[in-house]
Design an enzyme around this catalytic site. Structure first.
Site, mmCIF file in Angstrom:
data_model
loop_
_atom_site.group_PDB
_atom_site.id
_atom_site.type_symbol
_atom_site.label_atom_id
_atom_site.label_comp_id
_atom_site.label_asym_id
_atom_site.label_seq_id
_atom_site.Cartn_x
_atom_site.Cartn_y
_atom_site.Cartn_z
ATOM 1 N N MET A 68 44.340 7.497 -20.635
ATOM 2 C CA MET A 68 44.438 6.896 -21.976
ATOM 3 C C MET A 68 45.865 6.416 -22.208
ATOM 4 O O MET A 68 46.821 7.087 -21.803
ATOM 5 C CB MET A 68 44.088 7.938 -23.039
ATOM 6 C CG MET A 68 42.735 8.591 -22.844
ATOM 7 S SD MET A 68 42.333 9.625 -24.257
ATOM 8 C CE MET A 68 40.879 10.477 -23.639
ATOM 9 N N HIS A 79 38.147 7.093 -15.391
ATOM 10 C CA HIS A 79 37.711 6.377 -16.598
ATOM 11 C C HIS A 79 38.962 5.822 -17.276
ATOM 12 O O HIS A 79 39.756 6.578 -17.843
ATOM 13 C CB HIS A 79 36.965 7.378 -17.504
ATOM 14 C CG HIS A 79 36.534 6.840 -18.818
ATOM 15 N ND1 HIS A 79 36.086 7.650 -19.844
ATOM 16 C CD2 HIS A 79 36.466 5.565 -19.297
ATOM 17 C CE1 HIS A 79 35.755 6.907 -20.880
ATOM 18 N NE2 HIS A 79 35.998 5.647 -20.582
ATOM 19 N N MET A 109 29.297 5.276 -23.682
ATOM 20 C CA MET A 109 30.094 6.253 -24.433
ATOM 21 C C MET A 109 29.206 6.863 -25.519
ATOM 22 O O MET A 109 28.647 6.136 -26.341
ATOM 23 C CB MET A 109 31.326 5.597 -25.068
ATOM 24 C CG MET A 109 32.416 5.203 -24.090
ATOM 25 S SD MET A 109 32.998 6.544 -23.006
ATOM 26 C CE MET A 109 33.633 7.744 -24.189
ATOM 27 N N MET A 161 40.873 4.124 -20.066
ATOM 28 C CA MET A 161 40.885 3.724 -21.480
ATOM 29 C C MET A 161 42.257 3.129 -21.768
ATOM 30 O O MET A 161 43.058 3.682 -22.532
ATOM 31 C CB MET A 161 40.574 4.941 -22.359
ATOM 32 C CG MET A 161 39.112 5.353 -22.284
ATOM 33 S SD MET A 161 38.831 7.057 -22.797
ATOM 34 C CE MET A 161 39.174 7.863 -21.250
ATOM 35 N N HIS A 167 35.834 13.846 -13.260
ATOM 36 C CA HIS A 167 36.069 12.729 -14.179
ATOM 37 C C HIS A 167 37.499 12.825 -14.704
ATOM 38 O O HIS A 167 37.930 13.862 -15.209
ATOM 39 C CB HIS A 167 35.045 12.842 -15.319
ATOM 40 C CG HIS A 167 35.050 11.722 -16.283
ATOM 41 N ND1 HIS A 167 34.353 10.547 -16.072
ATOM 42 C CD2 HIS A 167 35.634 11.592 -17.497
ATOM 43 C CE1 HIS A 167 34.510 9.747 -17.109
ATOM 44 N NE2 HIS A 167 35.298 10.354 -17.989
ATOM 45 N N SER A 169 34.907 16.708 -16.861
ATOM 46 C CA SER A 169 36.089 15.951 -17.271
ATOM 47 C C SER A 169 37.312 16.858 -17.343
ATOM 48 O O SER A 169 37.336 17.833 -18.099
ATOM 49 C CB SER A 169 35.856 15.291 -18.628
ATOM 50 O OG SER A 169 37.086 14.811 -19.121
ATOM 51 N N ASP A 200 40.292 11.046 -17.190
ATOM 52 C CA ASP A 200 40.432 10.146 -18.339
ATOM 53 C C ASP A 200 41.866 9.662 -18.473
ATOM 54 O O ASP A 200 42.765 10.442 -18.799
ATOM 55 C CB ASP A 200 40.029 10.885 -19.615
ATOM 56 C CG ASP A 200 38.545 11.182 -19.644
ATOM 57 O OD1 ASP A 200 37.756 10.229 -19.649
ATOM 58 O OD2 ASP A 200 38.180 12.371 -19.660
ATOM 59 N N ASP A 220 29.216 9.905 -21.546
ATOM 60 C CA ASP A 220 30.505 10.589 -21.683
ATOM 61 C C ASP A 220 30.750 10.944 -23.141
ATOM 62 O O ASP A 220 30.922 10.056 -23.974
ATOM 63 C CB ASP A 220 31.613 9.664 -21.150
ATOM 64 C CG ASP A 220 32.965 10.336 -21.068
ATOM 65 O OD1 ASP A 220 33.049 11.559 -21.290
ATOM 66 O OD2 ASP A 220 33.946 9.619 -20.778
HETATM 67 C C1 DX5 Z 1 36.679 10.979 -24.254
HETATM 68 C C2 DX5 Z 1 36.669 11.128 -22.757
HETATM 69 C C3 DX5 Z 1 35.741 12.158 -22.248
HETATM 70 C C4 DX5 Z 1 35.981 13.568 -22.725
HETATM 71 C C5 DX5 Z 1 34.632 14.116 -23.082
HETATM 72 O O1 DX5 Z 1 37.226 9.758 -24.594
HETATM 73 O O2 DX5 Z 1 36.336 9.900 -22.139
HETATM 74 O O3 DX5 Z 1 35.623 12.119 -20.832
HETATM 75 O O4 DX5 Z 1 36.593 14.415 -21.789
HETATM 76 O O5 DX5 Z 1 34.825 15.334 -23.683
HETATM 77 P P1 DX5 Z 1 33.646 16.252 -24.184
HETATM 78 O O6 DX5 Z 1 32.691 16.442 -23.034
HETATM 79 O O7 DX5 Z 1 34.345 17.512 -24.597
HETATM 80 O O8 DX5 Z 1 33.001 15.541 -25.342
HETATM 81 ZN ZN ZN Z 2 35.805 9.886 -19.986
#
Ligand code: DX5
Ligand code: ZN
Length: 220
Positions: free
Chosen positions: A38, A67, A138, A69, A34, A9, A36, A176
């Site tokens: 947000m 991903h 998750m 969010m 990956h 990620s 993210d 994740d």
């Molecule tokens: C959190 C993200 C993850 C995040 C995971 O909401 O969706 O992808 O990067 O981070 P780690 O692996 O550090 O828990």
């Molecule tokens: Zn993620």
């Protein structure tokens, strides 16, 4: 016995050196990257959007595993397609018409995934599981990297695997949040196909070696 798919990620990468970190991923055994997205509404954090994804696409030689969010994710699917995103995962909790959204992702030529928050039960997927390319369980509450793994997620992964087998679905199971040396083997044993790891990879002394260690795990 097969290796899991590994999708580091970018959330925990060095944003002042993104090109360097993308090149590190290109040279590593990682399968996907990956990403993210947000919005500060669905989750209490904001990351990046289309301009950064475009830059990532320019340099990255692997699949972009996005991903989302964000609320109303269907508004942006064409933007992501034009950028060259390979895989889109939307949250079950953000989609009123989840079946329609899955088909819009697929119609645009991308692989479609649905993510479940820790508080959303696996049974919500029953009527769409055969339409999915991937289920994302998750294993932390979405929003931040570096959080503690929620142990109950292992039961949800086993439940998802049973649902996939029962229905004849071809969906991959992704996790994740909170992947590390201790939790990654448990996750693979429980039935995970795709390991996402942010801080464990990017905050380690040797990210490529950490990716290699995750790829060396074997699915039973
Ligand atoms: C959190 C993200 C993850 C995040 C995971 O909401 O969706 O992808 O990067 O981070 P780690 O692996 O550090 O828990
Ligand atoms: Zn993620």
């Amino acid at each position: 016995m097969e290796s899991p798919i590994v999708s580091p990620s970018l959330l925990s990468a060095d944003y002042g050196n993104l090109q360097r970190d993308i090149e590190l991923i290109n040279e590593s055994e990682a399968d996907w990257l990956h990403l993210d997205i947000m919005d500060g509404v669905f989750v209490p954090n904001i990351t990046f959007g289309q301009p950064v994804l475009k830059m990532v696409r320019k340099h990255l030689k692997k699949d972009m595993d996005v991903h989302l969010m964000i609320v109303q994710p269907e508004k942006f699917l064409n933007d992501f397609k034009e950028i060259g995103v390979d895989r889109i995962t939307v949250h079950y909790e953000t989609c009123v018409h989840i079946h329609r959204t899955i088909y819009e992702i697929k119609k645009a030529g991308m692989k479609a995934g649905v993510a479940l928050n820790p508080g959303t039960p696996v049974c919500m997927l029953r009527d769409i599981i055969k339409d999915l390319d991937m289920v994302l369980i998750m294993t932390v509450n979405p929003g931040f990297g570096g959080q503690d793994f929620i142990m109950h997620s292992l039961d949800k992964i086993k439940e998802t695997k049973a649902l996939i087998e029962e229905t004849g679905s071809h969906a991959l199971i992704q996790m994740d949040g909170g992947a590390n040396k201790e939790t990654a083997p448990l996750l693979v044993n429980a039935g995970v196909d795709v390991l996402v790891a942010g801080s464990y990879v990017f905050k380690s002394a040797d990210p490529k070696a950490t990716i290699h260690e995750l790829k060396a795990l074997r699915k039973c």
